[in-house]
Structures are given as structure tokens and as C-alpha cells.
Design a protein around this motif. Structure first.
Motif, PDB file in Angstrom:
ATOM      1  N   LEU A 119       0.874  -1.333  -0.125  1.00 19.58           N
ATOM      2  CA  LEU A 119      -0.023   0.056   0.008  1.00 19.58           C
ATOM      3  C   LEU A 119       0.947   1.206   0.154  1.00 19.58           C
ATOM      4  N   SER A 120       1.853   1.157   0.722  1.00 22.65           N
ATOM      5  CA  SER A 120       2.770   2.577   0.748  1.00 22.65           C
ATOM      6  C   SER A 120       3.506   2.612  -0.442  1.00 22.65           C
ATOM      7  N   LEU A 121       3.990   1.674  -1.244  1.00 24.52           N
ATOM      8  CA  LEU A 121       4.517   1.730  -2.422  1.00 24.52           C
ATOM      9  C   LEU A 121       3.564   2.391  -3.473  1.00 24.52           C
ATOM     10  N   MET A 122       2.234   1.752  -3.376  1.00 26.87           N
ATOM     11  CA  MET A 122       1.351   2.335  -4.409  1.00 26.87           C
ATOM     12  C   MET A 122       1.168   3.789  -4.101  1.00 26.87           C
ATOM     13  N   VAL A 123       0.787   4.082  -3.175  1.00 23.09           N
ATOM     14  CA  VAL A 123       0.613   5.577  -2.944  1.00 23.09           C
ATOM     15  C   VAL A 123       1.803   6.561  -3.126  1.00 23.09           C
ATOM     16  N   LEU A 124       2.862   5.993  -2.655  1.00 21.02           N
ATOM     17  CA  LEU A 124       4.334   6.924  -2.986  1.00 21.02           C
ATOM     18  C   LEU A 124       4.233   6.823  -4.638  1.00 21.02           C
ATOM     19  N   ILE A 125       4.465   5.931  -5.344  1.00 18.39           N
ATOM     20  CA  ILE A 125       4.551   5.881  -6.698  1.00 18.39           C
ATOM     21  C   ILE A 125       3.431   6.613  -7.526  1.00 18.39           C
ATOM     22  N   GLU A 126       2.446   6.534  -7.049  1.00 18.41           N
ATOM     23  CA  GLU A 126       1.261   7.165  -7.644  1.00 18.41           C
ATOM     24  C   GLU A 126       1.257   8.764  -7.324  1.00 18.41           C
ATOM     25  N   GLY A 127       1.656   9.115  -6.386  1.00 15.86           N
ATOM     26  CA  GLY A 127       1.696  10.187  -5.912  1.00 15.86           C
ATOM     27  C   GLY A 127       2.760  10.984  -6.368  1.00 15.86           C
ATOM     28  N   LEU A 128       3.791  10.186  -6.770  1.00 16.54           N
ATOM     29  CA  LEU A 128       5.232  10.795  -7.227  1.00 16.54           C
ATOM     30  C   LEU A 128       4.982  10.929  -8.842  1.00 16.54           C
ATOM     31  N   SER A 129       3.976  10.200  -9.473  1.00 19.90           N
ATOM     32  CA  SER A 129       3.862  10.431 -10.939  1.00 19.90           C
ATOM     33  C   SER A 129       3.027  11.578 -10.888  1.00 19.90           C
ATOM     34  N   TYR A 140       5.847   2.407 -13.524  1.00 22.33           N
ATOM     35  CA  TYR A 140       4.492   1.223 -13.437  1.00 22.33           C
ATOM     36  C   TYR A 140       5.073   0.017 -12.865  1.00 22.33           C
ATOM     37  N   ILE A 141       6.005  -0.364 -12.970  1.00 19.15           N
ATOM     38  CA  ILE A 141       6.764  -1.535 -12.371  1.00 19.15           C
ATOM     39  C   ILE A 141       6.600  -1.783 -11.165  1.00 19.15           C
ATOM     40  N   LEU A 142       6.953  -0.501 -10.609  1.00 16.18           N
ATOM     41  CA  LEU A 142       6.883  -0.360  -9.024  1.00 16.18           C
ATOM     42  C   LEU A 142       5.556  -0.364  -8.726  1.00 16.18           C
ATOM     43  N   ALA A 143       4.312   0.252  -9.380  1.00 19.87           N
ATOM     44  CA  ALA A 143       3.266   0.341  -8.751  1.00 19.87           C
ATOM     45  C   ALA A 143       2.628  -0.875  -8.897  1.00 19.87           C
ATOM     46  N   GLY A 144       2.819  -1.506 -10.053  1.00 17.88           N
ATOM     47  CA  GLY A 144       2.295  -2.899 -10.195  1.00 17.88           C
ATOM     48  C   GLY A 144       2.606  -3.918  -9.045  1.00 17.88           C
ATOM     49  N   SER A 145       3.976  -3.745  -8.796  1.00 20.08           N
ATOM     50  CA  SER A 145       4.578  -4.731  -7.577  1.00 20.08           C
ATOM     51  C   SER A 145       4.013  -4.351  -6.406  1.00 20.08           C
ATOM     52  N   GLY A 146       3.812  -3.219  -6.078  1.00 18.99           N
ATOM     53  CA  GLY A 146       3.084  -2.654  -5.200  1.00 18.99           C
ATOM     54  C   GLY A 146       1.573  -3.109  -4.904  1.00 18.99           C
ATOM     55  N   PHE A 147       0.884  -2.918  -5.964  1.00 18.30           N
ATOM     56  CA  PHE A 147      -0.541  -3.615  -5.939  1.00 18.30           C
ATOM     57  C   PHE A 147      -0.352  -5.021  -5.774  1.00 18.30           C
ATOM     58  N   ALA A 148       0.143  -5.850  -6.315  1.00 20.50           N
ATOM     59  CA  ALA A 148       0.333  -7.225  -6.049  1.00 20.50           C
ATOM     60  C   ALA A 148       0.750  -7.643  -4.635  1.00 20.50           C
ATOM     61  N   CYS A 149       1.642  -6.869  -4.071  1.00 18.96           N
ATOM     62  CA  CYS A 149       2.224  -7.260  -2.631  1.00 18.96           C
ATOM     63  C   CYS A 149       0.778  -7.124  -1.794  1.00 18.96           C
ATOM     64  N   PHE A 150       0.134  -5.900  -2.102  1.00 16.00           N
ATOM     65  CA  PHE A 150      -0.995  -5.571  -0.853  1.00 16.00           C
ATOM     66  C   PHE A 150      -1.892  -6.580  -1.426  1.00 16.00           C
ATOM     67  N   LEU A 151      -2.272  -7.022  -2.384  1.00 14.32           N
ATOM     68  CA  LEU A 151      -3.300  -7.763  -2.802  1.00 14.32           C
ATOM     69  C   LEU A 151      -3.160  -9.340  -2.140  1.00 14.32           C
ATOM     70  N   LEU A 152      -1.813  -9.671  -2.337  1.00 13.59           N
ATOM     71  CA  LEU A 152      -1.219 -10.821  -1.968  1.00 13.59           C
ATOM     72  C   LEU A 152      -1.221 -11.048  -0.319  1.00 13.59           C
ATOM     73  N   GLY A 153      -0.794  -9.769   0.428  1.00 15.27           N
ATOM     74  CA  GLY A 153      -0.890  -9.995   1.821  1.00 15.27           C
ATOM     75  C   GLY A 153      -2.350  -9.997   2.530  1.00 15.27           C
TER      76      GLY A 153
END
Length: 351
Positions: free
Chosen positions: A209-219, A248-261
Motif C-alpha cells: 500500500l505504501s509503495l502504491m501511494v508513493l509511486i502514484e503520488g510521485l507520478s 509502472y513496474i513499481l506500482a504494479g509490484s506494490g499492488f500485487a504485494c498489497f493484494l497478496l498480503g
């Protein structure tokens, strides 16, 4: 796809995550196939947010399955994966005749390449991921990303030529090997975590979740700053899947980690409610269901003349109906058979 016989007993959460990733792909693909425009409605925004994320999660889960394999003989493992990859590649190419955005033929190459990197230590896998994305960035600067595409129709006219096929496969297709193979490598890394522990699950949720928010916010912050300077430069900070740049790779990885967890953490609760057995079979038959959503789902839509000019709401409704049907089919099939139809074929190929 579903794990092989050499994989240790599946965590219920992985089946749930695979199921949800597949459902997300169905919603995205139906929206594309039905020609639904992106607008400001909640449903359209939701499906747009899933574009590239559901598919990335699907590939990362494949990497986890590969990483969980018990490698008793490395040569035998590579040989077995190679045979399955060849079958997937042929099935994917056949699927390309009816669905331009096929992921299976790319998936076959991801798996084949990843098999050779299985023995690497985690730090070296991270380095490989970094190098893959640097290589793709270099390709973006040195090559013409638009070459081969007709962006008005989202078609690739020279796909079946040698140059076009190779270019599409490795550089500018829907899910090009560079940099998409890094999702498989990341999945292998995740497979080495103690996924069954609550602490790991909580960290995946928080970190994802943190990675998604950070990357989307940065973009969102960088895009308007760079756009007046150079539109191409602004493209480099996009989190959209086309082109699949580092953010995108970072945002996609963040989404996957969040959903997986989230799935790993909630699987036990879902199981107590008695509904996990409804979803788990579909999560183990995603190869069969992937082809079914194209051949059966989109086939019906074509017969009903619904493959053009539809709304996001109509696409979501069609996707939901298909997913309910697919879930029911998988549940009934699992009552008599251990594996789905195409999963059984894949297992026979791997022997």
C-alpha cells in the motif's frame, strides 16, 4: 497459473489472490474488447485502475509458484518448464488469432527465462530486475516504441512478420518480455518469504500500500511539472502499463504485494465462512478460464454484437456474469477432477 506437482501444498491465500487477479483481468479485457470508453463513472475509474495491475499480479503469482517448486534436479526442472513453455507459447499464438492482447505467449517466455535464474540468491535477482528495467529504458530512448502499432485501432499489423513478432514480444507488445519478466523474478523473491506468517502478511499489506501511494503520488506530482517542458519526458514518469516504464513496474509490484498480503491474511476467515471452496477451484484453473473468457465469453459477446461501442457499466455487467459462470464451472469440475482441462494437459506435457 496453477502450481505444479512439485510445488509444496498451496496456501489458501494464493488461490484466492490468483482468483481475484483473474477476475480483474476479465473486467479489464471485457472493457477493451467491448470498446467501452474511459469516463468519470465509478465503474470506469475502477476498471481503469486495474489495467496492468491485475495482469502484473497474475504474473507475480506465477513467479511465486515457480519459486515454491522443489528443485530436486535443476536440469530436469528447466527441461520440464521448457516443454510447458513451448505448449503455452503455441496456445498463446493460436489465441492471438482471436485476441490481440493475449498474455500467454509472453508468459511462456517469462517462465522459460526465469527458470534459468531460479538458483540465484535474492540480492542477485534484485540486480537482474534493475538491469532489465534499465535495458528497457535504453530501448525506449534508442528504438521507436510506436513502430508496428496502429494506435487508432490498437492493432499491430505486422505482428506475423519475423521483425514485428520479435519486436512485439520483447519490446513494445501488450506485455513485452522486457521489462515484464521482472514481475516473475519479483514473484520468485516473494516465494522465499515466510508467507504463512502474520508478520510477513502484515508487511506485504503495509509495504504494498505504501509503495502504491508513493509511486502514484510521485507520478501525479511530476507529470504536470514535466509536461510543459517535454511531453515525452513526462511519459517517463507514467504509471500506465503502456509503455511499462519503471514507475509502472513499481506500482504494479506494490499492488500485487498489497493484494497478496490481504488474501493470505484473510484466507482463514474466508474459509471459516465456508465460501473459500467456492473460489479456490477457479484460482487453480486460471489457464482454462483465461482461454474461456476469450473464446466463450467474448464469443458470446460477438454473437450478441456487443464488441463495440458499449459502456463501462455494460462491460462490468458482462464480466461479472462471466466470472460467476466460470466460478460455478470450476467448482463443479473440481468435484470430479483434480485439475482443470488445460491444466491437466499442461501437467502431462511436463512429465
Amino acid at each position: 497459473m496453477a502450481a505444479t506437482d512439485s510445488v509444496r501444498p498451496q496456501l489458501d491465500g494464493l488461490d484466492l489472490a490468483r482468483y481475484l487477479a483473474f477476475v480483474g483481468m476479465v473486467f479489464v479485457n471485457f472493457k477493451i474488447a467491448m470498446g467501452a470508453d474511459t469516463d468519470d463513472t465509478i465503474i470506469s475509474t475502477f476498471i481503469t485502475a486495474l489495467e496492468g495491475r491485475a495482469a502484473a499480479t497474475f504474473v507475480i503469482l506465477a513467479g511465486i509458484g515457480l519459486g515454491l517448486s522443489r528443485v530436486q534436479s535443476y536440469k530436469r526442472t528447466v527441461y520440464g518448464i521448457g516443454k510447458r513453455a513451448l505448449l503455452l507459447f503455441m496456445l498463446g499464438c493460436l489465441n492471438m488469432l482471436v485476441f490481440d492482447a493475449d498474455i500467454i505467449h509472453y508468459y511462456a517466455v517469462y517462465f522459460l527465462l526465469a527458470a534459468f535464474f531460479l538458483p540465484l540468491r535474492t540480492r542477485w535477482l534484485f540486480l537482474v530486475i534493475l538491469l532489465v528495467n534499465i535495458l528497457f529504458l535504453a530501448m525506449i530512448f534508442l528504438l521507436d516504441y510506436d513502430l508496428g502499432w496502429d494506435w487508432k485501432t490498437y492493432s499491430y499489423p505486422d505482428f506475423w512478420t519475423f521483425d514485428g513478432f520479435v519486436r512485439n514480444l520483447f519490446f513494445n507488445g501488450w506485455h513485452p518480455v522486457f521489462p515484464w519478466v521482472s514481475f516473475v523474478f519479483f514473484g520468485i523473491i516473494l516465494s522465499r518469504l515466510r508467507l504463512h506468517t502474520r508478520s510477513t502478511q502484515h508487511r506485504l499489506i503495509a509495504a504494498g500500500l505504501s509503495l502504491m501511494v508513493l509511486i502514484e503520488g510521485l507520478s501525479l506530482w511530476l507529470t504536470p511539472l514535466l509536461m510543459p517542458i517535454d511531453a515525452d519526458l513526462a511519459t517517463l514518469v507514467t504509471t500506465k502499463p503502456i509503455p511499462p516504464l519503471p514507475l509502472y513496474i513499481l506500482a504494479g509490484s506494490g499492488f500485487a504485494c498489497f493484494l497478496l498480503g490481504l488474501c493470505l491474511r484473510s484466507a482463514a476467515h474466508v474459509k471459516k465462512l465456508g465460501i473459500l471452496p467456492l473460489f479456490a477451484p477457479a484460482g487453480r484453473q486460471t489457464l482454462t478460464l483465461y482461454f474461456a473468457h476469450i473464446l466463450v465469453g467474448m464469443g458470446i459477446l460477438e454473437a450478441l454484437r456487443m464488441l463495440d461501442g458499449q459502456t463501462a457499466e455494460e462491460a462490468a455487467r458482462a464480466a461479472l456474469i462471466f466470472c460467476i459462470g466460470a466460478t460455478a464451472f470450476s467448482y463443479v469440475w473440481a468435484k470430479r477432477f483434480t485439475h482443470g482441462p488445460l491444466e491437466s494437459l499442461l501437467k502431462l506435457t511436463g512429465k
